[in-house]
Design an enzyme around this catalytic site. Sequence first.
Site, PDB file in Angstrom:
ATOM      1  N   ALA A 196       0.862  -1.188   0.000  1.00  0.00           N
ATOM      2  CA  ALA A 196       0.000   0.000   0.000  1.00  0.00           C
ATOM      3  C   ALA A 196       0.895   1.233   0.000  1.00  0.00           C
ATOM      4  O   ALA A 196       1.964   1.229   0.618  1.00  0.00           O
ATOM      5  CB  ALA A 196      -0.928   0.002   1.214  1.00  0.00           C
ATOM      6  N   GLU A 197       0.453   2.292  -0.665  1.00  0.00           N
ATOM      7  CA  GLU A 197       1.320   3.441  -0.921  1.00  0.00           C
ATOM      8  C   GLU A 197       1.853   4.153   0.320  1.00  0.00           C
ATOM      9  O   GLU A 197       2.931   4.757   0.250  1.00  0.00           O
ATOM     10  CB  GLU A 197       0.646   4.454  -1.853  1.00  0.00           C
ATOM     11  CG  GLU A 197      -0.684   4.969  -1.412  1.00  0.00           C
ATOM     12  CD  GLU A 197      -1.835   4.209  -2.057  1.00  0.00           C
ATOM     13  OE1 GLU A 197      -2.836   4.843  -2.403  1.00  0.00           O
ATOM     14  OE2 GLU A 197      -1.741   2.969  -2.190  1.00  0.00           O
TER      15      GLU A 197
END
Length: 652
Positions: free
Chosen positions: A323-324
């Site tokens: 996830a970023e």
Amino acid sequence: MNRNKIVSADEAIALIRDGDSVSCSGFVGIGTPEELIVALERRFLATQGPCELTLVFAAAPGDGKTRGVNRLAHEGLVGRAVGGHWALVPKLAKLATDNLIEAYNLPLGTISHLYRDAAAHRAGTLSKVGLGTFVDPRQGGGRINQRTREELVRVMEIDGEEWLFYKAFPINVALIRGTTADPLGNITMEHEALLLDAQAAAMAARNANGLVIAQVERIAAAGTLDPRSVVVPGVLVDCVVVASPALHQQTYGTAYNAAFSGEMRVPANRIAVAVLDERKLIARRCAFELPLGGVINLGIGVPEVLGAVAAEERVLDHLTLTAEPGVIGGMPSGGLDFGAAINTQALLHQNQQFDFYDGGGLDLACLGMAQVDRTGSVNVSRFGSRLAGAGGFINISQNARRVVFAGTFTAGGLEVAIEDGRLRIVNEGAASKFVAAVEQITFSGPQAVSKHQSVHYVTERCVFRLQPGGLELTEVAPGIDIDRDILAHMGFQPLIEQVERMDGRLYGAGPMGLSAALLDRQLTERISYDSERNILFVNFQGYSIQDMDDVDCVRRVLAALHRKAGCKMALVANYDGFQIDESLSDSYFAMVEELHAQYYSTAARYTTSAFMRLKLGASLSSRRGAAHLFETQSEAIEFLLRRPHVLAAGMP
């Protein structure tokens, strides 16, 4: 400031001056310093100050309603806002779209990098991220309204290539959050679900002679914090505020989950099985694009369901989901927990994660789509007066090796039925997603074509692929009529050549057998056959045998290939970087012996690892297998070519 930096929220916020540039951490509710934001709003409502602040945020610290920086959406309090994602801060977004403040939407990852570059007193951030999109100055430069005139982005040419230069700006105040602080201001984050950009933003403010205010949940005695656990050192911190529990939840959806902070691991088999609806249909089709052993990013919306499908199909252990905001491995969460994950392998600072993403570290990105046009460009960021913002979408979609955009074919009231393995449109959506021209370019199709990027668009009823000539229709669901259910609801005519039927397993009950399908595909892509010399090449480089499914896959794929050929072949196998669980060695090499006896006229295997040659030699010799082992492919082929009678013997 005295050496004891612990003060009240009101005392800390009182130090902010008119016109300051204030950065605020937070990813949805994770790391969002709610106590400090509440105090800043309280001060403004009581005194009408501070005023005309520049508010900077990478990801939107908000819940889509009233929390987070939505509290700061008062005329006069904010004069300018620079944000990555705006959908969760609608009150602030309305000030921007109503032309009441200066406002910019820049890529989330670029803002993360700007914190770091501002801390180092660099002029700005040089990147290719954003070329061809709305942040390209030739398409607006990320400016949200007419009131916003200063150009923060410009095009530069270096060695004949175009780059975007994002101008750095000072950070006067950094509002950050942690778990524990000591009186010197050292901050740890053991209960936080993410690290975010707290360290970089604090450093940027400190090096601009600014102010760093940290919100924490507790205070430790001086000298008791493990220095390796300190994320933001006290030399960067001016004020520490102890928050009330109600304003220091781990996420906006969860007060506290020990799995989000890595204190415990939870069984992956407890992930709920999603109901078979249009969202799961799309996620199932996307799952067939998963690269086993690959690194993947899943966006919000339909892509969130892909993680549950991967778990149901028992392929989650073969993937590294990310996830970023910095999550590596595990299972990302959704909704107001988005950004957090369970069973993570590692947690990076947000700017480090985007270093990895921008450099091409993602094998696959599965992202949502709101509008798509004939060029393959996608809009997820702006729809008339509604401002969603790009978030990390531009960084991720532009730099992943392969991109799958996932979403329903139409929006607004779509209802479908799955009957006897066929799809029926019960009620068509009111809004078409496939339009003649997108309102704003968040992903540039022409840019992707120029880079030969693999791009697919998956819906519940059909699949498109990006080609140099535009969007090509490649698959249609059983039960769907192309003219009635697809072309009639598009704003353009796609390319249509050879259209296949979507896999029937997508529309059936129960698991699809995805694990075997992906394993077979992965191995099949590693095989090539030289018909002139009757040599089969199998590339096991980096291949991993982790369970009996992997053993069965090798047997199944190679046996099917030989049965189709109808003859024996010579084998050349690359075992560089090959890995096998020791408990499976007997089963694996017994299978190799079985295949050798039935299908190979002779075999030569090679690896640069002396240890692997020794291991292979011992295992094959003990099973009466031919242990012809070499260091290079050329040596293996030379060995076979010295035995032409053996090669010819296998030919039909």
